[in-house]
Every structure is written in structure tokens, then in C-alpha cells.
Design a protein around this motif. Structure first.
Motif, PDB file in Angstrom:
ATOM      1  N   ASP A 169       0.852  -1.181   0.000  1.00 22.17           N
ATOM      2  CA  ASP A 169       0.000   0.000   0.000  1.00 22.17           C
ATOM      3  C   ASP A 169       0.896   1.243   0.000  1.00 22.17           C
ATOM      4  N   TRP A 170       1.169   1.742  -1.195  1.00 22.66           N
ATOM      5  CA  TRP A 170       2.114   2.853  -1.325  1.00 22.66           C
ATOM      6  C   TRP A 170       1.656   4.091  -0.574  1.00 22.66           C
ATOM      7  N   SER A 171       0.353   4.230  -0.408  1.00 25.48           N
ATOM      8  CA  SER A 171      -0.144   5.433   0.258  1.00 25.48           C
ATOM      9  C   SER A 171       0.294   5.471   1.725  1.00 25.48           C
ATOM     10  N   ARG A 172       0.702   4.345   2.235  1.00 21.76           N
ATOM     11  CA  ARG A 172       1.113   4.296   3.633  1.00 21.76           C
ATOM     12  C   ARG A 172       2.618   4.191   3.795  1.00 21.76           C
ATOM     13  N   GLU A 173       3.359   4.411   2.728  1.00 21.72           N
ATOM     14  CA  GLU A 173       4.811   4.230   2.787  1.00 21.72           C
ATOM     15  C   GLU A 173       5.419   5.064   3.918  1.00 21.72           C
ATOM     16  N   ARG A 174       6.349   4.454   4.642  1.00 22.77           N
ATOM     17  CA  ARG A 174       6.993   5.130   5.758  1.00 22.77           C
ATOM     18  C   ARG A 174       8.508   5.064   5.642  1.00 22.77           C
ATOM     19  N   PHE A 175       9.154   6.003   6.349  1.00 17.60           N
ATOM     20  CA  PHE A 175      10.609   6.062   6.368  1.00 17.60           C
ATOM     21  C   PHE A 175      11.004   6.288   7.820  1.00 17.60           C
ATOM     22  N   THR A 176      12.043   5.617   8.256  1.00 20.84           N
ATOM     23  CA  THR A 176      12.353   5.701   9.691  1.00 20.84           C
ATOM     24  C   THR A 176      12.646   7.124  10.168  1.00 20.84           C
ATOM     25  N   MET A 177      13.022   8.012   9.238  1.00 22.62           N
ATOM     26  CA  MET A 177      13.316   9.385   9.646  1.00 22.62           C
ATOM     27  C   MET A 177      12.106  10.313   9.472  1.00 22.62           C
ATOM     28  N   ASP A 178      10.970   9.751   9.077  1.00 24.00           N
ATOM     29  CA  ASP A 178       9.753  10.564   8.979  1.00 24.00           C
ATOM     30  C   ASP A 178       9.445  11.223  10.321  1.00 24.00           C
ATOM     31  N   GLU A 179       8.645  12.274  10.258  1.00 28.37           N
ATOM     32  CA  GLU A 179       8.272  12.967  11.487  1.00 28.37           C
ATOM     33  C   GLU A 179       7.609  12.037  12.503  1.00 28.37           C
ATOM     34  N   GLY A 180       6.625  11.299  12.017  1.00 31.37           N
ATOM     35  CA  GLY A 180       5.871  10.437  12.915  1.00 31.37           C
ATOM     36  C   GLY A 180       6.751   9.385  13.567  1.00 31.37           C
ATOM     37  N   LEU A 181       7.577   8.770  12.752  1.00 36.52           N
ATOM     38  CA  LEU A 181       8.433   7.718  13.284  1.00 36.52           C
ATOM     39  C   LEU A 181       9.492   8.296  14.208  1.00 36.52           C
ATOM     40  N   SER A 182       9.940   9.503  13.888  1.00 34.35           N
ATOM     41  CA  SER A 182      10.922  10.143  14.748  1.00 34.35           C
ATOM     42  C   SER A 182      10.313  10.465  16.102  1.00 34.35           C
ATOM     43  N   ALA A 183       9.053  10.875  16.080  1.00 37.68           N
ATOM     44  CA  ALA A 183       8.362  11.165  17.331  1.00 37.68           C
ATOM     45  C   ALA A 183       8.276   9.892  18.175  1.00 37.68           C
ATOM     46  N   ALA A 184       8.013   8.780  17.519  1.00 35.80           N
ATOM     47  CA  ALA A 184       7.934   7.509  18.246  1.00 35.80           C
ATOM     48  C   ALA A 184       9.281   7.174  18.866  1.00 35.80           C
ATOM     49  N   VAL A 185      10.337   7.415  18.120  1.00 34.18           N
ATOM     50  CA  VAL A 185      11.688   7.121  18.616  1.00 34.18           C
ATOM     51  C   VAL A 185      11.967   7.932  19.881  1.00 34.18           C
ATOM     52  N   ILE A 186      11.651   9.209  19.835  1.00 31.09           N
ATOM     53  CA  ILE A 186      11.914  10.073  20.990  1.00 31.09           C
ATOM     54  C   ILE A 186      11.061   9.656  22.178  1.00 31.09           C
ATOM     55  N   GLU A 187       9.817   9.346  21.900  1.00 27.41           N
ATOM     56  CA  GLU A 187       8.904   8.935  22.959  1.00 27.41           C
ATOM     57  C   GLU A 187       9.443   7.697  23.686  1.00 27.41           C
ATOM     58  N   VAL A 188       9.890   6.718  22.893  1.00 30.76           N
ATOM     59  CA  VAL A 188      10.407   5.481  23.475  1.00 30.76           C
ATOM     60  C   VAL A 188      11.671   5.759  24.272  1.00 30.76           C
ATOM     61  N   PHE A 189      12.529   6.591  23.712  1.00 29.75           N
ATOM     62  CA  PHE A 189      13.781   6.902  24.403  1.00 29.75           C
ATOM     63  C   PHE A 189      13.493   7.541  25.757  1.00 29.75           C
ATOM     64  N   VAL A 190      12.615   8.517  25.732  1.00 30.14           N
ATOM     65  CA  VAL A 190      12.333   9.254  26.961  1.00 30.14           C
ATOM     66  C   VAL A 190      11.698   8.346  28.014  1.00 30.14           C
ATOM     67  N   ARG A 191      10.746   7.530  27.553  1.00 26.44           N
ATOM     68  CA  ARG A 191      10.077   6.663  28.528  1.00 26.44           C
ATOM     69  C   ARG A 191      11.036   5.628  29.102  1.00 26.44           C
ATOM     70  N   LEU A 192      11.856   5.057  28.268  1.00 26.44           N
ATOM     71  CA  LEU A 192      12.823   4.077  28.766  1.00 26.44           C
ATOM     72  C   LEU A 192      13.780   4.746  29.750  1.00 26.44           C
ATOM     73  N   HIS A 193      14.153   5.967  29.442  1.00 24.91           N
ATOM     74  CA  HIS A 193      15.064   6.688  30.312  1.00 24.91           C
ATOM     75  C   HIS A 193      14.408   6.966  31.661  1.00 24.91           C
ATOM     76  N   GLU A 194      13.142   7.355  31.591  1.00 27.38           N
ATOM     77  CA  GLU A 194      12.422   7.641  32.837  1.00 27.38           C
ATOM     78  C   GLU A 194      12.351   6.408  33.730  1.00 27.38           C
ATOM     79  N   GLU A 195      12.257   5.259  33.107  1.00 21.83           N
ATOM     80  CA  GLU A 195      12.174   4.013  33.883  1.00 21.83           C
ATOM     81  C   GLU A 195      13.536   3.480  34.268  1.00 21.83           C
ATOM     82  N   GLY A 196      14.569   4.207  33.896  1.00 18.41           N
ATOM     83  CA  GLY A 196      15.914   3.720  34.222  1.00 18.41           C
ATOM     84  C   GLY A 196      16.378   2.611  33.314  1.00 18.41           C
ATOM     85  N   LEU A 197      15.700   2.432  32.188  1.00 18.00           N
ATOM     86  CA  LEU A 197      16.101   1.366  31.270  1.00 18.00           C
ATOM     87  C   LEU A 197      17.062   1.870  30.191  1.00 18.00           C
TER      88      LEU A 197
END
Length: 923
Positions: free
Chosen positions: A134-162
Motif C-alpha cells: 500500500d504505497w499510500s502508507r509508505e513510511r521512512f524511519t526518519m519521517d516525522e511520525g516515526l521520529s516522534a515515536a523514537v523520541i517517545e520510546v527513548f524518553v520513557r525508557l530513560h524515565e524508567e531507568g532502562l
RNA sequence: AGGCGCGUAGCUCAGUGGUAGAGCACUACCUUGACAUGGUAGUGGUCGGUGGUUCGAUCCCGCCCGCGCCUACCA
């Protein structure tokens, strides 16, 4: 339709038609089915391994779409930090500038430009492979949305001491100036030396310990010498110290289990800052760690003046020379050792102490192990679960920082005192920590490992952390299709992250496929020059172009000659165009469990021919049905009933095997049905009906069967060979009364769509045996196929006579008979060649056709064959143990077979006698 | 060192506790009105070796030989 199948004429138009009409979008109805594409590296191009993998995913996707599922195949690519940065840097260097000169911001602009261009190569390849993503849903790891997910995960893991930051030993690439993951380090055996050095004992002039090393230069960073605690030779030295030559330092002798007393002298020099094992020993014994190298792997200021600034290799020479001069070089031996090299730079990796960010792996691994143990995730083939557990039980903390510019920048900021703050952005950091504008903050320069973002791929692509409809529909995804080489680096990490953040496993099944190798079983690699671009098999390629392609941009130019020679030898005439469908079918036919596939051009050619066969069979069907329909009832002939029954069986096999990922068996079932039953027999059987003066109702039944079977067969094959089947289907579907635009959304055929008919199968069996018997005589006696023959039937039972009568149309047509005559009981037949059919004999009179001597030889061959089988069977039956112990039905079956063989043998005997007499008469 | 996988026709590969299969290659014949990218008939295998279990092993088990891969590595 053209007479010959020409994939180039249909494939690209077909794909454009699908894409422009949005046919790859999920239907929004039915059970969800989802596959995430393992994101290819945006810098690269798809190789044969990708093509193989994509074929499997597309087959699954199309199959489930046809089952009526709400099917999504999610496309996208990853940003491949190191690889991409290297490519762009090389471009800059070629243009006489550099990353540093440009600065971070400008450099990243250039990378994005390159990404736009390079990513297009892969999407084009995917399209050519027929990938219904489904080309309409094509994603790239550096896209805004995916980058937001990366930051979110990093921050949460950090908060938990992981997530934590620490100074640790990492694999350092001294050329690329970054930490590398284990995956990016390749260890190969190379020739080296083992140097034996004398370390004088403190306060005991003249006595010394001997240590052996493969890396003399690291001795400048030694902080201990270790021996095994139980080693009698040295037990009195433990606790004493040695004078470390060249440095003026004194270091202790310690005892540690790690030391192998058998190896070398049993003494090991310990360099905690430059060796992973030594590092751990250093930890255990609280040894100082002296980092003696710079980021370029030159010696730094921790070493004596004489060595400062020297590159590793030069430092090694100087250290050895200096030891020799001091009389402290005991000996030098040749030694094979594994040398770790960065897979991108080719440079020897240096274990180096640096500040890095880590993910604490163990707490995340626990639920990830449980998910596989309790069956939430299933590996196919199951064996791979072992590999997974192996790693998960011994999991190490994961170094996620990379000293690159291209990637997700680590969301950590430092104040002037070096205090570190983590947050989603600078504003959040300031707000949370009460930092006013007067406090200067500087963001961490490093970026995250590409695998960190890839680990989030199954949910970040669906919109996480937002609670999107897509996420709730398709997460967890259905199956992950990937290679075994990244079970550790990717599969395991997706499972850990999915469980932690997306509330469940990222996929229910993991289908692990084999590696595509070249014809000699070699792994395909650019360096070996044996890579194939899937498009070159699809479109074909001239030899010269292929040589040029394989030898361009070589990392090691001296390999050029060898690669060119091998290529010229293997592809004397280049590669012909096989088309996508043939290539795909080849992959599927070779996709057996747990086995690498050796790519064999002969197989592709065979399947290209299969495409042509289907093409021409369709041509025949269309020629005989298009515009030929007449109103009225239809009646199914025996052949119609038979082929429908066989199709039902083939569909059953195909479906059940696709369910268990046995694409090879599914492909084979459909191949064999198409060629050996539909084309070889059914089409031939239909000819006398359609071309003769058969009952119009029967003719209608035959036309109907031709179109219905072909139409269903196209649907059955569509997931495997999408282009050919779509093209043919669009022509045949209207005749079958279907008026829809595309095969893509049609229902996958079911066995129950056609009736099993044992009676028809038995009858056609009789007919086939009859025809084969005559053909054998014709073939072996060299009777021209164009020459009709008359056959006589001897010892025909009532059933045989009835069959011969009833099916004479088929028999005469397919065996090219001028007539069939049943001999009366006791009637003496003319001299004939014989084919046995049960207890009946089919006689082909020899007169003018057959040389008796040849027939005698043929009968002799048959006798030998039958005799051998008969002897084996009889021997078995004579064994009382067999008769009493084997299952009754096995014994009964064998008895029957032996009886039949005896009968055959007797008849052959008879014939030999008769033909023999004939020969005697002639003489 | 540990783990995994593989060894079946000349080549690439299926397969099964009870007559060894396919494709390609090879041989002979055939341009019959879907197809020579084809048709018909045929040649070709002690299923790596060796013990064991079994009435029976290519298949299950042990050992050996050969090949490949992965993990950990010997300084």
C-alpha cells in the motif's frame, strides 16, 4: 493473444493499472491481515535476497487479500545511518569538500537529497517485482511520525531507568569514528603473529614472566598480568608485581579463572581499556583502565613520548623492536587469529572506552522470552526459536548511540556543568527542570542506532504513540518474513519493544527463510562480484553490461579481473529476459524449509517455459470459447468431470501448503496440475469433442469446463505469478460470466468449488493407460506419430469392451488409431506388438510397421524390469516374519501386486514365444 | 569449543517405515490446426559411510566422513 508469452509486454502496464486504481489498499472489511516489510536500506538496492523475501510476502499478501481479509502490506525503508552517511561523504569528498566543511545542517540537507534519489531505486524495484504494497502508507524511519515515536520510546525508557549513559568498551571504527553494533563487525581468520614478551619481576633482577600477545602495541596500556589461580607454576607470584617495560610502570600479578594455563606461557597481559575480556577482568579486580588510543586509533598521551601519535601498526613495530633491543623478546610465532573489521570501512575495529548510551536489556528480554515460550509468537520453522532463546538468555546491554550526524539525534541536553537532561525537546527539558533561558543547553551530538528505530517499526508505522485506527486494526501484525541473520538484531528487539510499548507482541508468526546463494553455493556479495540484480533476470542483460555492473565501484579494485572472468564464464551469453512471474515462481519453488537456496538459472528458464505453457493453454481456451457460446443446456463429459476433480485436489494441496508456508509444495501442486493434467491430458481430450460432431450440450459442457478451470487456475496461481494471471484472467473471466476489473479482489478458489469424482478419475485412468500403452509401442517401435494404426484387443473383459466402445473417441484421437477391434474368444491374432493393460492385451499388428527383432528386444527389456520387481515381491512374501508381522493390508497389497506381476510376466513370456516363432519363420 | 543444518539422478531440489520422484541436461522420433519457451517415448540413483531398532530403513537411533552456517572465542 500473441503466440508467445512476452512478459515485457504485460507486466508494467499491469502494475500501473493496479496502482492507479488503488487496488493494493486494504479493503476495510474482513479479518485484519498485515505484514510489515523489513525496511530495506534506503541507500542500497534490492538484491536477490530481497526479491526472494518480497516474493514470499507478496504471495502471502495477495493470498490473504483473496481470502477476503482486510489486508495491509506496509512498505517503507530505513535510513541506514552509517551506510548512508558514508555514501554522501564519499560524494562530498569526490566534489572536493567534506561533511565537516559543510556543517551538520547543510550536510543533512544533502543526505535528504540523496535519499530522495536513492529511495526511488528501491521503490521501482519493488514495483517491478509486483509487490502489492500500500504505497499510500509508505513510511521512512526518519519521517516525522516515526521520529516522534523514537523520541517517545527513548524518553520513557530513560524515565524508567532502562536507558543509561556510561563509559564502556565498544567496537570503535577508527575510520568512521563511530561505535558499531556487533552486526556491523565481521570477524575473519587472518594470518598474524604471537609475540612472547618478558616482563621482569619487581625486585628480582633477572627473573621474568613471559606473556604472549597478538597485539603488542596494547602492552602500553597493560594494568596487570593474570595467571590461573590453580596454576602451580605461578601461585607464588600472585600478589607480586612486574615491571612493565617501556613504560616505567609497575603492575600486579593477579589470579583469574579466565586464564587458560595450557595456552602460551599461561600468563596473560591485561589491557582493560582495549580488550573485551580484559575489560571484564579489569572490572572484577578493580584494575585501572588506561585508554591509550585516540579516535583514529593512534596512540595518545597516556603512553611514553616515543610512541605518542603513532598509528596502531607503527606503534606495534616500534614496541616489538624496542623489546628486542632490551632483550625482552622471547620469540615470535606465526598465528592464525580472528580479526574484527568494520563491515563498511574494512578497517580493524578497536575496542575503545567511550561515553555511550545503553538500553538495559534484561528486564525487556524477560517478557520477550516468555512470548515465544508460551506460543504468542511462533517461529517457522520452529528450530529458529532455539537461536532466539540462545541470544535472549545471554543478552547484553545494547549500545544505542552512534557518533554520526545522520539519524535520530539523542534527546538529551547538557548544561555548562555537563549535567544531562533527557526530554522530548529542549522546551520540555527546560520546563521540567526549571531551567530558564539564562541556562545554556547543548544537545547531545550523537544519534541513535538505526536498529533502535527499526525495533519500533511494527507500531511506529501504524501511528504509535497516537491511538490510530490503523494501529488498533493491524497491530499485532500477522507474520514477519525475514532472514535468520537478523533474529538477534531486529526480530528480538521488535519483540521487546512491542511488548513494552504497543501492549503486545508485534507479530504472531516469524517465517524465517533461507539465504539466496549463487550457483556455486557462494553467498552473494558485492565484494565477491557474484551479485545479481533481480531486474536483470526479469529484463535480461547483455554480458558486457553485466560485467561492467559487477566491476563498477569495487571496494577492492584488484578483484576486478577475477570477477570479470567468473562472470564471463558463468553467463557466456548474458542473461535472457525471464520476466517477473517466472522469477517469482522460481523463488517459491525453491522456498523449502530451513534451507538456503542455490539460485539456478535452469530453474528460472523452466518456469519461464511454464509461463509460456499457461499462456498458450489460455490461447487455446480462448480460441475455442470466445464468441463460441451457444444457448442451451450443458452436459459434462467424462473428461470434464475428471479435470474438475483433479483441480479440486490441486486446490486442496495448494491451499493447505500455503497455510503452512510450504510455497514449494503449493507451487508444485499447481505446476503439475497445469502442465501434466490440464495441458497434457484435458486440453487434448477436449479436442475431439470440440472439433468433432459431438452433442452440442456436451460441447457446451466442455467449453464451460475449459473456461471455469482456467479462470479458477488463474486465481489459484495469482498470488505467485500476478502479472500473467491478471492478464489471462481479464480475458477469460468475462467468458466465465464474471464482469469485474481485476483478479486481485477475487476469491481464492476452494476445493469445494469443484466436485471430486472418483468414478471419473478411475475411468480416465483406464483411458490414460490405454493410450500410454499404444504410445509406448509407437515410441519404442519408431512408428511415425502421423501414421494411424489399428489395434486389436485380446482377452478384453466385459468392462474393457465397454470402456473401449464408450471412450473410442478419446482413444482414437489421442493414440491416433484408425480403428479398434475386439478379438473374439479364441481368435488367433496376426503377429503384433503388445501393450498390456490389466489382463487385456492391446495388439498393434506388425505388418509393414514393426521389426520383430525390435519388438523382441523391447519385450526383453520389459521382462527384465518385471522380473526384478517380481523377484523382490516374492522374496518378501516368502518371509514368514513379514507375513505375520506386517499390517494385513500391506501384505494383501503386495500379494495383489505380485499376482499382477506374475500375470504380466506370463503374458510377456507368451509374446516372446510368438514373436520368436515369427522370427524363426522369417529365417 | 558449543549449537544448527545439509549430504537422494550429471546439475538444482522434493519425498516417504512397505514399488525412489520433479525440473534442467542427455538419447531417439516428431514442425498433428494452444505452445519447438513444444509433443511422444526413453536412458540415468547400493538415497555419504557404518552399526543398531524393525518382519522391513533412503526415512527412526548411535557413531564416522564430508560440506555449510551461527554463537563464543585461545591472549
Amino acid at each position: 493473444m500473441d503466440k508467445n508469452y512476452d512478459p515485457a509486454k504485460i507486466e508494467q502496464d499491469c502494475y500501473r493499472f493496479w496502482e492507479e486504481n488503488g487496488h493494493f489498499s486494504p479493503s476495510g472489511k474482513g479479518d485484519p491481515y498485515c505484514i510489515m516489510i523489513p525496511p530495506p536500506n534506503v541507500t542500497g538496492t534490492l538484491h536477490m535476497g530481497h526479491a526472494f523475501q518480497d516474493t514470499i510476502m507478496d504471495t502471502l499478501t495477495r493470498y490473504h487479500r483473496m481470502l477476503g481479509h482486510n489486508t495491509l502490506w506496509q512498505p517503507g525503508m530505513d535510513h541506514a545511518g552509517i551506510a548512508t552517511q558514508m555514501v554522501v561523504e564519499r560524494q562530498l569528498n569526490a566534489a572536493g569538500t567534506s561533511r565537516q566543511e559543510l556543517g551538520r545542517e547543510k550536510f543533512l540537507e544533502r543526505v535528504w537529497e540523496w535519499k530522495a534519489q536513492s529511495g526511488g531505486t528501491i521503490s521501482n524495484q519493488l514495483r517491478r517485482l509486483g509487490a502489492s504494497v500500500d504505497w499510500s502508507r509508505e513510511r521512512f524511519t526518519m519521517d516525522e511520525g516515526l521520529s516522534a515515536a523514537v523520541i517517545e520510546v527513548f524518553v520513557r525508557l530513560h524515565e524508567e531507568g532502562l536507558i543509561y549513559r556510561g563509559k564502556r568498551l565498544v567496537n570503535w571504527d577508527p575510520v568512521l569514528h563511530t561505535a558499531l553494533s556487533d552486526l556491523e563487525v565481521l570477524s575473519e581468520e587472518e594470518d598474524g603473529h604471537l609475540w612472547h614478551f618478558r616482563y621482569p619481576l619487581t625486585g628480582d633482577s633477572g627473573r621474568y614472566l613471559v606473556v604472549a600477545t597478538t597485539r603488542p602495541e596494547t602492552m602500553l596500556g597493560d594494568t596487570a598480568v593474570a595467571v590461573h589461580p590453580d596454576d602451580q607454576r605461578y601461585s607464588n607470584l600472585v600478589g607480586q608485581s612486574v615491571e612493565l617495560p617501556l613504560t616505567g610502570r609497575t603492575i600486579p600479578v593477579i589470579a583469574d579463572d579466565y586464564v587458560d594455563p595450557e595456552f602460551g606461557s599461561g600468563c596473560v597481559k591485561i589491557t582493560p581499556a582495549h580488550d573485551f575480556n580484559d575489560y571484564e577482568i579489569g572490572q572484577r579486580h578493580a584494575l585501572p583502565m588506561i585508554n591509550i588510543m585516540t579516535a583514529d586509533a593512534c596512540l595518545n598521551d597516556e603512553v611514553p613520548d616515543a610512541y605518542r601519535g603513532l598509528p596502531r601498526a607503527e606503534a606495534r613495530n616500534k614496541v616489538v623492536a624496542d623489546f628486542e633491543q632490551l632483550g625482552l623478546l622471547e620469540k615470535v610465532e606465526d598465528h592464525r587469529l580472528k580479526v574484527p573489521r568494520g563491515d563498511r570501512s574494512g578497517e580493524i575495529v578497536e575496542p575503545l572506552l567511550t561515553d555511550q548510551w545503553y538500553v538495559r536489556a534484561e528486564p525487556l528480554a524477560k517478557p520477550a522470552i516468555a512470548a515465544v515460550e508460551n506460543g504468542d509468537i511462533r517461529f517457522v520453522p520452529e528450530n529458529w526459536a532455539k537461536t532466539y532463546f540462545e541470544w535472549m538468555y545471554n543478552i547484553q546491554d545494547w549500545c544505542i548511540s552512534r557518533q554520526l550526524w545522520w539519524g535520530h539525534r539523542i534527546p538529551a541536553w547538557y548544561d555548562a556543568n555537563g549535567k544531562c537532561y533527557v526530554g522530548r525537546n529542549e522546551a520540555e527539558v527546560r520546563a521540567r527542570n526549571g531551567l530558564g533561558a539564562e541556562t545554556k543547553l547543548r544537545q547531545d551530538d550523537d544519534v541513535l542506532d538505526t536498529w533502535f528505530s527499526s525495533a519500533l517499526w511494527p507500531f511506529s508505522t501504524l501511528g504509535w504513540p497516537e491511538k490510530t485506527p490503523a494501529l488498533s486494526t493491524w497491530y499485532p501484525t500477522s507474520v514477519l518474513v525475514t532472514g535468520f541473520d537478523i533474529i538477534f538484531f531486529w526480530v528480538a528487539r521488535m519483540i521487546m519493544m512491542g511488548l513494552k510499548f504497543a501492549g503486545g507482541v508485534p507479530f504472531h508468526e516469524v517465517y524465517i527463510h533461507g539465504l539466496v546463494r549463487d550457483e556455486d553455493g557462494q553467498k552473494m556479495s558485492k565484494a565477491k562480484g557474484n551479485v545479481l540484480d533481480p531486474l536483470d533476470l526479469i529484463d535480461g542483460i547483455e554480458l558486457e553490461t553485466l560485467v561492467e555492473k559487477r566491476t563498477a565501484n569495487l571496494m577492492q579494485p584488484h578483484l576486478r579481473k577475477r570477477i570479470e572472468k567468473a562472470t564471463r564464464k558463468q553467463f557466456r551469453d548474458g542473461i535472457p529476459a525471464f520476466g517477473t512471474d517466472a522469477l517469482r515462481f522460481t523463488f517459491l519453488a525453491l522456498a523449502t524449509t530451513g534451507r538456503d537456496i542455490r539460485f539456478d538459472l535452469g530453474r528460472v528458464e523452466g518456469y519461464r517455459n511454464f509461463c509460456n505453457k499457461l499462456w498458450n493453454a489460455s490461447r487455446y481456451v480462448l480460441l475455442n470459447t470466445e464468441g463460441k457460446d451457444t444457448p442451451g443446456d450443458h452436459e459434462y463429459s467424462l473428461a470434464d468431470r475428471w479435470i474438475r476433480s483433479r483441480l479440486a485436489a490441486a486446490l486442496e494441496t495448494a491451499r493447505s501448503n500455503i497455510q503452512i508456508y510450504r510455497f514449494d509444495l503449493a507451487a508444485r501442486a499447481l505446476y503439475e496440475f497445469s502442465w501434466n493434467e490440464f495441458c497434457d491430458w484435458y486440453l487434448e481430450l477436449s479436442k475431439p469433442v470440440l472439433h468433432g460432431d459431438a452433442d452440442p450440450a456436451v460441447q457446451r459442457g466442455t467449453r464451460r469446463t475449459l473456461t471455469h478451470c482456467l479462470e479458477a487456475l488463474m486465481r489459484a496461481l495469482h498470488p505467485m505469478m500476478p502479472f500473467l494471471t491478471e492478464t489471462i484472467w481479464q480475458r477469460v473471466a468475462p467468458i466465465a460470466g464474471i464482469s469485474e476489473a481485476t483478479i486481485i479482489h477475487q476469491r481464492y478458489p476452494e476445493p469445494s468449488d469443484f466436485d471430486r469424482d472418483p468414478e471419473a478419475e478411475a475411468a480416465i485412468g483406464w483411458i490414460r493407460d490405454f493410450i500410454s500403452g499404444v504410445r509406448q509401442v509407437r515410441g519404442e517401435m519408431d512408428i511415425a506419430p502421423s501414421r494411424p494404426v489399428e489395434v486389436l484387443l485380446q482377452d478384453a473383459s466385459a468392462g474393457d469392451r465397454q470402456n473401449a466402445e464408450r471412450h473410442s473417441l478419446y482413444l482414437q484421437s489421442l493414440a491416433r488409431l484408425s480403428g479398434i477391434r475386439v478379438l473374439a474368444a479364441g481368435e488367433r491374432p496376426p503377429p503384433s506388438a503388445t501393450a498390456l493393460h490389466g489382463s487385456m492385451k492391446i495388439l498393434v499388428p506388425m505388418a509393414g510397421l514393426i521389426d520383430p527383432a525390435a519388438e523382441l528386444a523391447r519385450l526383453g527389456r520389459k521382462q527384465a524390469k518385471t522380473g526384478k520387481e517380481l523377484a523382490a515381491g516374492e522374496k518378501k512374501l516368502e518371509n514368514p516374519n513379514f507375513v505375520s508381522n506386517a499390517p494385513a493390508e500391506v501384505v494383501a497389497e503386495l500379494r495383489e501386486r505380485v499376482a499382477a506381476l506374475r500375470e504380466t510376466q506370463a503374458q510377456l513370456e507368451n509374446q516372446v514365444t510368438r514373436v520368436g516363432e515369427l522370427l524363426d519363420d522369417n529365417n
